[in-house]
Structures are given as structure tokens and as C-alpha cells.
Design a protein around this motif. Structure first.
Motif, PDB file in Angstrom:
ATOM      1  N   GLU A   1      -1.879   8.717  -8.675  1.00 49.61           N
ATOM      2  CA  GLU A   1      -0.644   8.394  -9.390  1.00 49.61           C
ATOM      3  C   GLU A   1      -0.113   9.622 -10.117  1.00 49.61           C
ATOM      4  O   GLU A   1       1.097   9.880 -10.141  1.00 49.61           O
ATOM      5  CB  GLU A   1      -0.892   7.253 -10.380  1.00 49.61           C
ATOM      6  CG  GLU A   1      -1.126   5.898  -9.707  1.00 49.61           C
ATOM      7  CD  GLU A   1      -1.340   4.788 -10.719  1.00 49.61           C
ATOM      8  OE1 GLU A   1      -1.202   5.059 -11.937  1.00 49.61           O
ATOM      9  OE2 GLU A   1      -1.642   3.661 -10.298  1.00 49.61           O
TER      10      GLU A   1
ATOM     11  N   LEU B   1       0.811  -1.213   0.000  1.00 50.94           N
ATOM     12  CA  LEU B   1       0.000   0.000   0.000  1.00 50.94           C
ATOM     13  C   LEU B   1       0.846   1.266   0.000  1.00 50.94           C
ATOM     14  O   LEU B   1       0.313   2.361  -0.158  1.00 50.94           O
ATOM     15  CB  LEU B   1      -0.914   0.021   1.237  1.00 50.94           C
ATOM     16  CG  LEU B   1      -1.950  -1.091   1.347  1.00 50.94           C
ATOM     17  CD1 LEU B   1      -2.652  -1.023   2.685  1.00 50.94           C
ATOM     18  CD2 LEU B   1      -2.961  -0.982   0.208  1.00 50.94           C
TER      19      LEU B   1
ATOM     20  N   LYS C   1      -8.446   1.544  -3.081  1.00 52.56           N
ATOM     21  CA  LYS C   1      -8.080   1.244  -4.467  1.00 52.56           C
ATOM     22  C   LYS C   1      -7.598  -0.200  -4.592  1.00 52.56           C
ATOM     23  O   LYS C   1      -7.894  -0.886  -5.590  1.00 52.56           O
ATOM     24  CB  LYS C   1      -6.984   2.202  -4.925  1.00 52.56           C
ATOM     25  CG  LYS C   1      -6.536   1.985  -6.364  1.00 52.56           C
ATOM     26  CD  LYS C   1      -5.410   2.931  -6.731  1.00 52.56           C
ATOM     27  CE  LYS C   1      -4.885   2.647  -8.128  1.00 52.56           C
ATOM     28  NZ  LYS C   1      -3.735   3.513  -8.486  1.00 52.56           N
ATOM     29  N   LYS C   2      -6.909  -0.680  -3.585  1.00 54.66           N
ATOM     30  CA  LYS C   2      -6.369  -2.037  -3.632  1.00 54.66           C
ATOM     31  C   LYS C   2      -7.415  -3.081  -3.244  1.00 54.66           C
ATOM     32  O   LYS C   2      -7.464  -4.168  -3.830  1.00 54.66           O
ATOM     33  CB  LYS C   2      -5.166  -2.137  -2.689  1.00 54.66           C
ATOM     34  CG  LYS C   2      -4.421  -3.464  -2.734  1.00 54.66           C
ATOM     35  CD  LYS C   2      -3.736  -3.708  -4.070  1.00 54.66           C
ATOM     36  CE  LYS C   2      -2.623  -2.736  -4.318  1.00 54.66           C
ATOM     37  NZ  LYS C   2      -1.869  -3.050  -5.561  1.00 54.66           N
TER      38      LYS C   2
ATOM     39  N   SER D   1       1.198  13.253  -0.996  1.00 51.97           N
ATOM     40  CA  SER D   1       0.828  12.016  -0.326  1.00 51.97           C
ATOM     41  C   SER D   1       1.785  11.756   0.831  1.00 51.97           C
ATOM     42  O   SER D   1       2.734  12.500   1.056  1.00 51.97           O
ATOM     43  CB  SER D   1       0.897  10.854  -1.316  1.00 51.97           C
ATOM     44  OG  SER D   1       2.243  10.633  -1.688  1.00 51.97           O
TER      45      SER D   1
ATOM     46  N   GLU E   1      -5.394   4.624  -0.995  1.00 53.13           N
ATOM     47  CA  GLU E   1      -4.568   3.466  -1.360  1.00 53.13           C
ATOM     48  C   GLU E   1      -5.210   2.164  -0.915  1.00 53.13           C
ATOM     49  O   GLU E   1      -5.184   1.169  -1.650  1.00 53.13           O
ATOM     50  CB  GLU E   1      -3.171   3.607  -0.739  1.00 53.13           C
ATOM     51  CG  GLU E   1      -2.331   4.730  -1.338  1.00 53.13           C
ATOM     52  CD  GLU E   1      -1.854   4.432  -2.755  1.00 53.13           C
ATOM     53  OE1 GLU E   1      -2.287   3.441  -3.362  1.00 53.13           O
ATOM     54  OE2 GLU E   1      -1.035   5.213  -3.266  1.00 53.13           O
TER      55      GLU E   1
END
Length: 250
Positions: free
Chosen positions: A93, A31, A59-60, A167, A56
Motif C-alpha cells: 500500500e 484483488l 493478503k486477501k 505494481s 494481493e
């Protein structure tokens, strides 16, 4: 525990146990998140979760629905990141790519700050004169990730007035750069360090004080009546160095 932290705690525990055999450290690396935050989510002791950590994790663990969930819990942050991001990219990203270029070196950081705050003064000609071919290559990189736009000799900033929210990967690097470039000899400079043992109530009080300070500082930056030629760097930091794992919420 806030609803978002409760949701993330369930997702993290399921993800760690079902896909990674209980290995919290491995999941934290996947992560790209702080191990302590992932550990506390797994054990249900983190009362709230920051935007990028939630992004994160969701999203995962829920790739089909994570954007909807993020907009439900973080509508302001999602709108800001989407505004900064290049179209048709993953906002986080894309933001990280921008930050990697902006913090890639001291010269890159200087040009990043100046591109945002001295748009009318920064040109290809003066970058070449001041920083040579290194400066020009950095400006090209900034253009490639959308930090600046080059029009003839002019260097324009499509992100002017939109501070990039770094981030977890970059936020400490950003703070280091601020401290590195602050001139302690100049009037109006303030750097103060404090530490001490506090209970949960004391920790929350400091957080609330700094949270209010951030709102007041942001209001000053946003007020056109205060606009001027001085580039002022501000960093606010406070957090736990050592914490007892007594099950209480922070």
C-alpha cells in the motif's frame, strides 16, 4: 506449474467459489489484478505468478500468514519492498501511494526521476523557478509519502539507488511515461516493435532472452564506473496478445 502458482490456484478457487459464488471477474476487481491471471489461476493453467499478484491474493485469502508465505517464496522482492516502504505501513500500500504521486502528472514524473538521479542539483529554488507553485505542491506531496526529504532548500532522496518496483496497477503507466519522454532524435535511443505467432517454446525463448537482458542492464545501472549526468530510461516489454486456451503452460 511452480509451487507458488499451485498454492495460489487453490486459494483463488476456494475464495471465488466459497465467498463470491464463482464470480471470477468480481474477485479480480477486489484483488485489483488482471482478470486473465485470476482466470488462469482459477482454472490451474498459470504456470507461475508475479510478486504483486501473489501478494494481493495471499493478503486477501490468508491475512494472518501472508507475510510469512511471501517471504518464503519471494525473499528478495519482500526485502526490497520493505526497504523502500515507510516504517509501520503495509509495504505494498505504501509503494502504491508513492507511485500514485510519482505518476500523477508529467511534472510529477519529471520531478520524481530528477529527485532520484539529480539529488545535488534539485532544490526548492530551482523547482519554483522551473515549475512554479505546481512544482512546489508536487514536491510537498512527494515529501508526504516519503519519496523525498526537504532540508532547507535542499531536496534529498531517501530512495536513491532503490528503483521502485511498480505494481501491476502502475507498471504500464511507468512504461508509458518512459516512452513519452524518450527522445527518438537523440543518439543511443532504441525503440523496436515486433509481433508474430509463436508456440509455447517460442514464447519462452523470448522471455529468457529479455530476462537475461534485464540482468545485464541492471548490472550497468549498478556499476559506479558508468555513473554520469545522462538520465537513461529503459523499458523492456513482451507478452501474449492472444493466447489459445489449450491447457498448456506459459
Amino acid at each position: 506449474m511452480e509451487p507458488i502458482a499451485r498454492l495460489l490456484s487453490l486459494r483463488v478457487k476456494e475464495y471465488v467459489d466459497s465467498k463470491h459464488a464463482g464470480n471470477i471477474n468480481k474477485v479480480a476487481n477486489i484483488l485489483k489484478a488482471d482478470y486473465n491471471n485470476v482466470y488462469r489461476l482459477y482454472h490451474g493453467t498459470l504456470s507461475n505468478a508475479p510478486f504483486f499478484l501473489a501478494y494481493e491474493i495471499l493478503k486477501k485469502t490468508d491475512p494472518d500468514h501472508f507475510r510469512t508465505i511471501m517471504f518464503d517464496y519471494f525473499p528478495v522482492e519482500m526485502a526490497k519492498v520493505a526497504e523502500i516502504a515507510t516504517p509501520d505501513t503495509d509495504p505494498l500500500e505504501d509503494l502504491n501511494k508513492k507511485m500514485m504521486v510519482a505518476f500523477g502528472s508529467d511534472v510529477a514524473f519529471i520531478l520524481y526521476i530528477r529527485s532520484q538521479e539529480q539529488e545535488n542539483l534539485l532544490t526548492i529554488s530551482n523547482v519554483k523557478e522551473e515549475f512554479g507553485t505546481l512544482g512546489l505542491s508536487i514536491i510537498d506531496k512527494m515529501a508526504s509519502v516519503g519519496i523525498v526529504v526537504i532540508e532547507g532548500d535542499r531536496i534529498l532522496s531517501p530512495l536513491k539507488g532503490k528503483n521502485l518496483t511498480p505494481s501491476e496497477t502502475h507498471i504500464k503507466e511507468h512504461a508509458k511515461k518512459h516512452l513519452q519522454f524518450i527522445n527518438l532524435a537523440l543518439p543511443g535511443t532504441l525503440v523496436v516493435n515486433r509481433f508474430g505467432g509463436l508456440n509455447d517454446h517460442g514464447s519462452r525463448q523470448i522471455f529468457k532472452i529479455l530476462e537475461s537482458a534485464v540482468e545485464e542492464i541492471d548490472a550497468v545501472y549498478a556499476n559506479s564506473a558508468f555513473s554520469g549526468p545522462n538520465i537513461v530510461l529503459s523499458t523492456i516489454a513482451s507478452g501474449l496478445f492472444l493466447a489459445t486456451n489449450n491447457g498448456s503452460e506459459q
